[in-house]
Every structure is written in structure tokens, then in C-alpha cells.
Design a protein around this motif. Structure first.
Motif, PDB file in Angstrom:
ATOM      1  N   GLU A 137     -10.518 104.496 -14.362  1.00 36.08           N
ATOM      2  CA  GLU A 137     -10.713 105.911 -14.779  1.00 36.08           C
ATOM      3  C   GLU A 137      -9.352 106.534 -14.885  1.00 36.08           C
ATOM      4  N   HIS A 138      -9.145 107.207 -15.912  1.00 35.55           N
ATOM      5  CA  HIS A 138      -7.875 108.047 -16.278  1.00 35.55           C
ATOM      6  C   HIS A 138      -8.115 109.594 -16.091  1.00 35.55           C
ATOM      7  N   ASN A 139      -7.770 110.124 -15.212  1.00 30.48           N
ATOM      8  CA  ASN A 139      -8.091 111.581 -14.906  1.00 30.48           C
ATOM      9  C   ASN A 139      -6.580 112.287 -15.296  1.00 30.48           C
ATOM     10  N   ALA A 140      -6.538 112.811 -16.704  1.00 29.93           N
ATOM     11  CA  ALA A 140      -5.481 113.504 -17.004  1.00 29.93           C
ATOM     12  C   ALA A 140      -5.071 114.671 -16.294  1.00 29.93           C
ATOM     13  N   GLN A 141      -5.929 115.423 -15.434  1.00 27.87           N
ATOM     14  CA  GLN A 141      -5.740 116.520 -14.682  1.00 27.87           C
ATOM     15  C   GLN A 141      -4.925 116.176 -13.479  1.00 27.87           C
ATOM     16  N   ILE A 142      -4.989 114.676 -13.139  1.00 25.66           N
ATOM     17  CA  ILE A 142      -4.174 114.337 -11.795  1.00 25.66           C
ATOM     18  C   ILE A 142      -3.020 113.759 -12.254  1.00 25.66           C
ATOM     19  N   THR A 143      -3.029 112.710 -13.192  1.00 22.87           N
ATOM     20  CA  THR A 143      -1.899 111.554 -13.706  1.00 22.87           C
ATOM     21  C   THR A 143      -1.809 111.508 -14.966  1.00 22.87           C
ATOM     22  N   LYS A 144      -0.389 111.471 -15.396  1.00 23.56           N
ATOM     23  CA  LYS A 144       0.028 111.074 -16.617  1.00 23.56           C
ATOM     24  C   LYS A 144       0.969 109.972 -16.424  1.00 23.56           C
ATOM     25  N   GLN A 145       0.759 109.261 -15.360  1.00 21.53           N
ATOM     26  CA  GLN A 145       1.544 108.039 -15.315  1.00 21.53           C
ATOM     27  C   GLN A 145       1.039 106.948 -14.697  1.00 21.53           C
ATOM     28  N   LEU A 146      -0.296 106.531 -15.008  1.00 17.37           N
ATOM     29  CA  LEU A 146      -1.061 105.503 -14.485  1.00 17.37           C
ATOM     30  C   LEU A 146      -0.312 104.059 -14.918  1.00 17.37           C
ATOM     31  N   ASP A 147      -0.103 103.186 -13.811  1.00 15.74           N
ATOM     32  CA  ASP A 147       0.561 101.992 -14.075  1.00 15.74           C
ATOM     33  C   ASP A 147      -0.199 100.811 -13.557  1.00 15.74           C
ATOM     34  N   TRP A 148       0.210  99.681 -13.610  1.00 15.52           N
ATOM     35  CA  TRP A 148      -0.587  98.462 -13.541  1.00 15.52           C
ATOM     36  C   TRP A 148       0.465  97.608 -12.458  1.00 15.52           C
ATOM     37  N   GLU A 149      -0.538  96.799 -11.704  1.00 12.37           N
ATOM     38  CA  GLU A 149       0.092  95.751 -10.911  1.00 12.37           C
ATOM     39  C   GLU A 149      -0.676  94.600 -10.566  1.00 12.37           C
ATOM     40  N   VAL A 150      -0.435  93.265 -11.035  1.00 13.51           N
ATOM     41  CA  VAL A 150      -1.070  92.268 -10.636  1.00 13.51           C
ATOM     42  C   VAL A 150      -0.887  91.676  -9.384  1.00 13.51           C
TER      43      VAL A 150
END
Length: 303
Positions: A137-150
Motif C-alpha cells: 500500500e502506498h498512502n500519499a497522505q502519509i509518505t512520498k518516500q516509499l523505499d525497498w529493502e531485500v
């Protein structure tokens, strides 16, 4: 063994299975045919202790050429869930555990450029967990910097309290894959749980490979792509604190229990460390894999 939690149909209850070739074998049903008591869920299976792995493995070997009625389904016909769909406790996350990731984080996330002297530990609530193919889920009201980590995930099999480093791997039930999703702009006064603990922020699976099949957790390739472009590619040998270190360290002050999960940290290549920085947006697809375990593929969707 490669253990999974699966649904045979969309409306079915979750069940425990083992992957054999391209099939899922229902362990409880296989046990019933053989007058052996095996559970229908992963946590109960782990609770039974190390001997249950030997028992189940023997049953799978004995029946591999002729599965009893109602025990075998094609893998392509089932829905895989997270191996432990609802962990009993928060997931233990490990930050800054690859040398190059420490360097990239210090450049862009205001973390210390010095290598940690002890493992950096945070947690992710059980509600972060999603299974193979489920949406992030991408909630633009909360974050604009969603990142990944394997990350390599470690699943504890035996209660561990103040154990030695030398014996630490004896307490491992198995290994899996986790993507530690992070909303980089949601860190609060240096605390990470809201950044890393939001719903759907722990894709987990596709299976748990029992520890007897992975003799060296410190020599596994791991990688991650976004929309087919490689972003992370490394090997667990580059961990600053290896799996044994992590289990030993946590157990000195926090009792580890069967079914507990440790996400062991990520290598370099995260979005925050890139120039310019890169973030995930609705419509993106994240795919990660760990050698000898498998892969996860997840769409990012707007909520």
C-alpha cells in the motif's frame, strides 16, 4: 523441506503444506493417512520441535512416488500466503547491517557514518505481513518516500535466552525472504517503527526452507528489482553482524521464542541511497529473491 502456508481455494482456510517439485503436499492430511499427528498450521508445526522436521521429511520421502488421496495439489492451483500469516510477536528488524548500506545511509538519511558496534534493532508489527503477490500500500497522505529493502529472514525454532554465539544457529528453524518496506519521511525523532511498521510493509515468503537445507546462511545471493531494473544485488557474506551474532545479541536481553522472525538487514542499493533518490509509486512492481529460498513479486497500489 520447503514449507508453505496455502489456501487450496479462495474461500478455504489456510493450511500447512510442503513443496515437492511442482506440488503442494498437505502435511496434516499426509499424517492422517499414516497415523502420524501433524498440525495444519506453521506455528504449531514449529512448536513441535526439531524432531517434527525429520518425521515430516520421512513421510514425504516415503510417499513421493504415490501421494495418498487428497494430499497433493499442483502448486499453480493454490494461493500461497505468508509462511506465518500472523506472527505472535513483532518482527525483529536489523538496521545498518551491510557495510555499504551504512555508507549510503549516512549520506542521505542522517545516520552515523561509523559502523555500528552492536546490532541496530527495531521492530515491525505483525500487521505489516503480507504474502506472495499481495499489494504493497502506498498512502500519499502519509509518505512520498516509499523505499525497498531485500532481506534474509531467520525463523527461530527453539526458545533462546542468553545463548552463546557458538550455539546460536542450533536455535534456527529455517530461513525465508522478507522485503522491509520503509517510508523514509515517516521517521520520528530517530525512531523507525512508524516508518517501517505500516500495514503491508513486510512482504514475506514464499516459503520457509528448513535450516538443514541451508548449511551456510552467510553465503546466499540476494537481489531486488523495481519494474525489472536491478536495484540491489549482494550476498549475505557481507553482513556486518552475521545470523549467529544477531541471535546471540538479541537473546541476551529478549527471549526469542519459536516462530519469532528476524529480518537480518539489507545491502546497498536502496532508493534513499541513490543519486538522485528514487521512490516507489502506485503502478510499480517490486520483485526480490534470495538464493535457495525463492522470490516475491508485489505491485504497489494507492490507498
Amino acid at each position: 523441506m520447503r514449507l508453505v502456508t496455502y489456501r487450496p481455494t479462495i474461500l478455504s482456510e489456510a493450511r500447512l503444506g510442503a513443496i515437492v517439485e511442482n506440488n503442494v503436499i498437505d502435511l496434516e492430511k499426509l499424517g492422517q493417512h499414516c497415523n502420524v499427528d501433524l498440525p495444519d498450521n506453521m506455528l504449531s508445526f514449529i512448536d513441535m520441535g526439531p524432531n517434527v522436521i525429520k518425521v515430516a521429511s520421512q513421510l514425504l520421502t516415503e510417499h513421493a512416488k504415490c501421494w495418498p488421496t487428497d494430499t497433493c495439489l499442483p502448486l499453480s492451483n493454490v494461493k500461497l500466503l505468508a509462511p506465518i500469516p500472523q506472527p505472535r510477536k513483532n518482527i525483529f528488524g536489523i538496521g545498518l547491517n551491510y557495510v555499504e548500506h551504512v555508507a549510503e545511509s549516512s549520506r542521505t538519511l542522517d545516520t552515523d557514518k561509523a559502523l555500528p558496534e552492536k546490532p541496530v534493532i527495531f521492530s515491525k508489527p505483525p500487521t505489516t505481513v503480507i504474502g506472495p503477490g499481495d499489494a504493497i500500500e502506498h498512502n500519499a497522505q502519509i509518505t512520498k518516500q516509499l523505499d525497498w529493502e531485500v532481506e534474509l529472514a531467520v525463523i527461530i525454532g527453539t526458545r533462546a535466552k542468553r545463548i552463546s554465539k557458538e550455539s546460536s544457529l542450533d536455535y534456527v528453524f529455517g530461513y525465508s525472504l522478507m522485503i522491509d518496506m520503509s517510508a523514509r519521511d515517516c521517521r520520528r525523532a530517530g525512531q523507525w517503527i512508524y516508518s517501517k511498521g505500516q500495514d503491508t510493509y513486510a512482504p514475506f515468503g514464499p516459503c520457509i526452507v528448513t535450516a538443514d537445507e541451508i548449511t551456510d546462511p552467510q553465503n546466499l545471493d540476494l537481489s531486488l528489482t523495481v519494474n525489472g531494473v536491478t536495484k540491489q544485488s549482494s550476498n549475505t557474506q557481507h553482513m556486518l553482524f552475521n545470523v549467529a551474532d544477531l541471535i546471540h545479541d538479541i537473546s541476551q536481553g529478549i527471549t526469542l521464542e519459536p516462530g519469532d522472525i528476524i529480518a537480518s538487514g539489507t545491502p546497498e542499493g536502496v532508493g534513499a541511497g541513490r543519486e538522485p533518490q528514487e521512490w516507489l509509486w502506485p503502478g510499480d512492481v517490486v520483485e526480490a529473491q534470495v538464493e535457495n529460498i525463492g522470490s516475491l513479486r508485489h505491485p504497489v497500489v494507492s490507498v
